[in-house]
Design an enzyme around this catalytic site. Sequence first.
Site, PDB file in Angstrom:
ATOM      1  N   ASP A  79      30.190 -60.516   8.595  1.00  0.00           N
ATOM      2  CA  ASP A  79      29.032 -60.822   9.445  1.00  0.00           C
ATOM      3  C   ASP A  79      28.279 -59.587   9.928  1.00  0.00           C
ATOM      4  OD1 ASP A  79      31.442 -60.370  10.917  1.00  0.00           O
ATOM      5  OD2 ASP A  79      30.506 -61.167  12.729  1.00  0.00           O
ATOM      6  N   GLU A  84      33.228 -62.134  12.699  1.00  0.00           N
ATOM      7  CA  GLU A  84      34.179 -61.332  13.479  1.00  0.00           C
ATOM      8  C   GLU A  84      33.595 -60.987  14.837  1.00  0.00           C
ATOM      9  OE1 GLU A  84      36.127 -58.324  15.484  1.00  0.00           O
ATOM     10  OE2 GLU A  84      34.180 -57.918  14.604  1.00  0.00           O
TER      11      GLU A  84
HETATM   12 ZN   LIG Z   1      31.401 -54.589  15.587  1.00  0.00          ZN
HETATM   13 ZN   LIG Z   2      33.392 -54.472  13.189  1.00  0.00          ZN
END
Ligand SMILES: [Zn+2]
Ligand SMILES: [Zn+2]
Length: 395
Positions: free
Chosen positions: A79, A137
């Site tokens: 991401d 994440e």
């Molecule tokens: Zn980060």
């Molecule tokens: Zn990261």
Amino acid sequence: MTSSPFVQDALELEDQIIAWRRDFHMHPELGFQEYRTAGIVANALREMGLEVMTGVGKTGVVATLGEGKPVIGIRADMDALPILEANEVEYASQEPGKMHACGHDSHTAMLLGVARMLTQMPDRPAGEIRFFFQPCEETEDEEGKSGATRMIEDGALEGLDHVIALHVSSDEPSGKIMINDEYISAAVDNFYATIIGKGTHAAHPDLGIDPIYLAAQVINALNGIRARRVNPIKPAVVTIGSIHGGSTENVIPDEVKITGTLRSADDETRELLWREVESALSVARALGGDYMLRIQKGCPSVYNDPEVAELIRETAREMFGEDAVIHRDISMGGEDFSYMTRKAPGAMFNLGAKLDNVNRPHHNPKFDLNESAFKVGAALLAETTVRLLKQGNAK
Ligand SMILES: [Zn+2]
Ligand SMILES: [Zn+2]
């Protein structure tokens, strides 16, 4: 110096890894929206002949190579962040307001490189290698769950014996490896408090309960937690990030809102912080007011299994020389790989990828990486995986 074929393999793959990274960099996608990225990843893995599952943990991709025990997982996150890129490079983000400003584009590219190398390895040891291309994440969905949690819920980590990962560091020398035992990132919890007083005329504070006065005492108590309540040798942070109260100079308001973040390494300190924040807020009650407190619990700390960390350290030194491994203290940032290391003993290392003498911190519009580090990261992940397979076979 080296006893690993992956140093040469990764060198040959370097251009491809950089090309993948630049492509992902130009087309960043936010958490749980990694459709394009996941599509490219899945196609590349299928072309390598791997068995591929898509839609794992919403937008994640899992590929498997080999079968039986042991099962070794390697994880990359995919991401990007809601940041407008300020770099004028040919591979700059083509999506205004979205940017790979944490290096997850490079993680994804390197793991594709690892998959290619391990697929083509002539005498790969027995066992299963599972490649985790993880969504989201950096943030969480509406139910407060990040990509690692969603992948675990979908059963992606079932039967896993070990899991490894890397994270690039834009502020550490390119190609250097940072790997520590035990805690390497912090548990991240946020708090949202309302201090409740009783509004009144500013000229008659005695007729109300001034929440700004209460807040001042509470802030003192909050800032005393780290200094007076936590074991001095344990990492912990209590930061107040916002305070809002009142609207004009001659009115005492009804309430003041305070938000902040709590960071810690071990669970004991983490739970102590939750209790101490509650105690600090209760000062408002002692002085005649009241409070409401919500602690939003985020990801736990990443715990590096000392044996896996030592294997990575040894392997890095053998492959890249004694000076390849440098020390780095625990980061008080968060990393949701922690959920995976709680499912199977594992470790994450940091890969230095400092580009030039410009300050390019993570999560910053000027973030960028030294691409020459990628071959080091890919080779080390591949060699460590093979050694973990061999270790498992020997047991
Ligand atoms: Zn980060
Ligand atoms: Zn990261």
